[in-house]
Design an enzyme around this catalytic site. Structure first.
Site, PDB file in Angstrom:
ATOM      1  N   GLU A 324       0.818  -1.226   0.000  1.00 16.50           N
ATOM      2  CA  GLU A 324       0.000   0.000   0.000  1.00 16.50           C
ATOM      3  C   GLU A 324       0.846   1.269   0.000  1.00 16.50           C
ATOM      4  O   GLU A 324       0.565   2.234   0.710  1.00 16.50           O
ATOM      5  CB  GLU A 324      -0.970  -0.028   1.195  1.00 16.50           C
ATOM      6  CG  GLU A 324      -1.928  -1.216   1.105  1.00 16.50           C
ATOM      7  CD  GLU A 324      -2.801  -1.414   2.334  1.00 16.50           C
ATOM      8  OE1 GLU A 324      -2.608  -0.688   3.331  1.00 16.50           O
ATOM      9  OE2 GLU A 324      -3.672  -2.306   2.302  1.00 16.50           O
ATOM     10  N   GLU A 431      -6.738  -9.794  -2.408  1.00 12.53           N
ATOM     11  CA  GLU A 431      -7.409  -9.746  -1.093  1.00 12.53           C
ATOM     12  C   GLU A 431      -8.910  -9.487  -1.256  1.00 12.53           C
ATOM     13  O   GLU A 431      -9.504  -8.734  -0.479  1.00 12.53           O
ATOM     14  CB  GLU A 431      -6.796  -8.644  -0.213  1.00 12.53           C
ATOM     15  CG  GLU A 431      -5.308  -8.752   0.002  1.00 12.53           C
ATOM     16  CD  GLU A 431      -4.749  -7.655   0.917  1.00 12.53           C
ATOM     17  OE1 GLU A 431      -5.537  -7.002   1.637  1.00 12.53           O
ATOM     18  OE2 GLU A 431      -3.518  -7.455   0.913  1.00 12.53           O
TER      19      GLU A 431
END
Length: 559
Positions: A324, A431
């Site tokens: 991220e 995810e």
């Protein structure tokens, strides 16, 4: 119907070109898409002034004298309820590179339809879309937060598809990208064809990697183990490889749980994604890390990357290197802007064969977040690539796909994957889950189907690890490992995405042709003239690199 339905165009460009490419679908419902007929169909939006111009033989429209974000150029269109609209346009700006957003304004709301980081002196492709909530008149326009930038537009396309057509694209794509024709030839000991031989095929393992995240609780729970191992071929550890798990106390490394989980996965032939080496979110650091002076933090980082990558070298199918790092910059702020690029380089030096992923959220799932939009994601990837020694690294596109409670936009999801896949790197959904909402299970099925059907998606991991504390957002099972509605969806899809058992009879040339989903098969052959004898052979049906449906040939000798 599928033969009649207009095919979807998965092509996209991630290069800034001197000349824009032709509009997809010849422009769809857009009037004068190539601006060859002056400004016909196009009007000024807001307070902008628009002009028709020509350069190097190419005609386009420019919006200038912009004082408000939305001052631009627009075209009036008519939307039909529940239709999926695929949008593309070629965009250029004056001055520095700035994001340009496509917006569809109806009588009641404005809907985001795509975003691209446009540049000066060359054309960038914006690819996006939307699903219409209602029928009625609307207006397509392009806006930018930079009011000093002129916006140049050309070769616009807006193509509607019904829901049936959209699903037919998925079916067509699965036939091309997930299946392969297999030609089986049965012969006797002299090599002569065996006519009327019965060929039975049983798929023992899915070829397409599909799985769920798991937690360390699996190590001591037989129900948990059985539920996972009977379904999946790939996994990610929710927390157990992360830095705060392996070095919770400075200088004291603890890998026992991650080691045991990896051993368990290996025993059951389940591939593992390495998640993660670093996480750029300041909230998720080991408690002792944020207060370290720069030189000590640098030393700790070097020890971490060397420790975890060396320990699992050659045992994983991927590494999420700096998790991220479009949304967060904990390490960059402390150690410099080349931190991510340097870590990709060091991870590759230690574990040279494994693909290295840039793992991010809101790239395909939440169109309201421009931070990690496809063009921003590609910019970050190119920044990492440009670091000395990183040019040839085996990069991968990691898309978390945490879908929000509102605003599902399938055309934007598909178009965003198109754009990211145009980099040439493997795309994984890493995810995937859906936030709690009244239609959570239904949306979960829709996005799983869309992801699986995209020809460039190489695998899917769901963020659905069961634990005593409950799952993250989408729960597949209850505490007794009985399926919840989302678990039933997963089982239904696994059943659809596998060939199960098939059988057929060879023709006069001893041949039987079958179109099989990728995976591992057990092939049995029996023949009426060779009673009480069955010959069995294992066959692996793999995708071809270029997705061309070349046939796999299997010859079975029956003595």
């Amino acid at each position: 119907f599928e033969a009649e339905a207009l095919s979807y165009d998965y092509s996209a460009s991630v290069d800034c070109l001197a000349h824009p490419q032709k509009p997809l679908y010849n422009g769809g419902i857009i009037q004068n898409p190539e601006l060859n007929n002056g400004l016909q169909g196009w009007t000024a939006f807001g307070g902008a002034i628009i002009e028709h111009r020509e350069s190097l033989g190419n005609k386009y429209v420019v919006a200038h004298s912009r004082n408000q974000i939305e001052d631009s150029v627009s075209q009036k269109i008519y939307l039909k309820k529940d239709m999926h609209y695929a949008l593309s346009a070629w965009i250029q700006v004056s001055g520095e590179s700035v994001p340009v957003t496509a917006v569809v304004k109806t009588t009641t709301t404005s809907k985001f339809a795509g975003i691209v980081s446009a540049e000066s002196n060359c054309w960038s492709m914006l690819k996006g879309g939307l699903t219409a909530d209602t029928s009625g008149p609307a207006e397509l326009y392009f806006e930018s937060n930079s009011t000093s930038a002129d916006i140049l537009i050309d070769n616009v396309s807006l193509q509607p598809f019904t829901d049936e057509e959209w699903r037919s694209h998925q079916t067509q794509s699965i036939e091309k990208a997930r299946k392969r024709k297999v030609l089986i030839r049965a012969v006797d000991e002299q090599g002569k064809p065996l006519r009327n031989a019965t060929i039975s095929l049983k798929q023992n393992r899915l070829g397409f990697p599909f799985g769920s995240a798991i937690s360390g609780d699996i190590l001591n729970n037989t129900l948990y183990q059985n539920w996972i191992t009977s379904r999946f071929t790939v996994t990610t550890f929710s927390n157990e490889m992360k830095w705060y798990s392996t070095e919770n106390t400075r200088g004291s490394e603890y890998y026992a749980v991650a080691d045991a989980m990896l051993q368990f996965a290996k025993q059951h032939n389940i591939a593992v994604r390495g998640h993660n080496i670093f996480w750029d979110d300041p909230k998720y650091q080991p408690s002792w890390v944020p207060s370290l002076p720069t030189n000590e933090l640098n030393d700790a980082v070097e020890r971490r990357v060397t420790s975890v990558v060396s320990r699992y070298r050659g045992q994983l199918i991927a590494w999420d290197v700096v998790n991220e790092n479009l949304h967060f910059s904990f390490f960059e702020d402390k150690l410099g802007q080349t931190f991510s690029a340097k870590m990709f380089n060091e991870a590759h030096r230690i574990d040279a064969q494994v693909p290295l992923y840039l793992n991010e959220y809101n790239t395909i799932e939440d169109r309201r977040d421009g931070t990690s939009a496809p063009s921003k994601y590609i910019q970050k990837l190119r920044q990492i690539q440009s670091y000395p020694g990183n040019g040839g690294l085996p990069f991968g596109i990691g898309l978390e796909a945490h879908f929000p409670a509102v605003g599902l936009n399938l055309p934007y999801m598909r178009a965003s994957i198109d754009t990211l896949a145009a980099t040439g790197y493997p795309v994984w959904i890493t995810e995937i889950d859906v936030e709690n909402q009244p239609k959570q299970t239904q949306v979960f099925e829709i996005v799983l189907r869309e992801a699986h059907a995209h020809p460039k998606v190489r695998g899917i991991v769901m963020w659905t690890a069961p634990s005593p504390q409950g799952c993250y957002r989408t729960c597949l099972v209850d505490k007794n490992f009985k399926n919840l509605p989302a678990g039933n969806v997963v089982d239904k899809l696994i059943n659809e995405w596998s060939s199960g058992k098939l059988s057929g009879t060879t023709d006069q040339n001893g041949l039987l042709e079958a179109s099989l989903l990728h995976g591992d098969y057990e092939v049995k052959i029996t023949h009426p003239l060779k009673k009480n004898y069955t010959f069995t052979q294992k066959v692996e049906v793999t995708p071809t690199d270029d997705f061309k449906n070349t046939k796999k040939f299997v010859q079975l000798f029956m003595k």
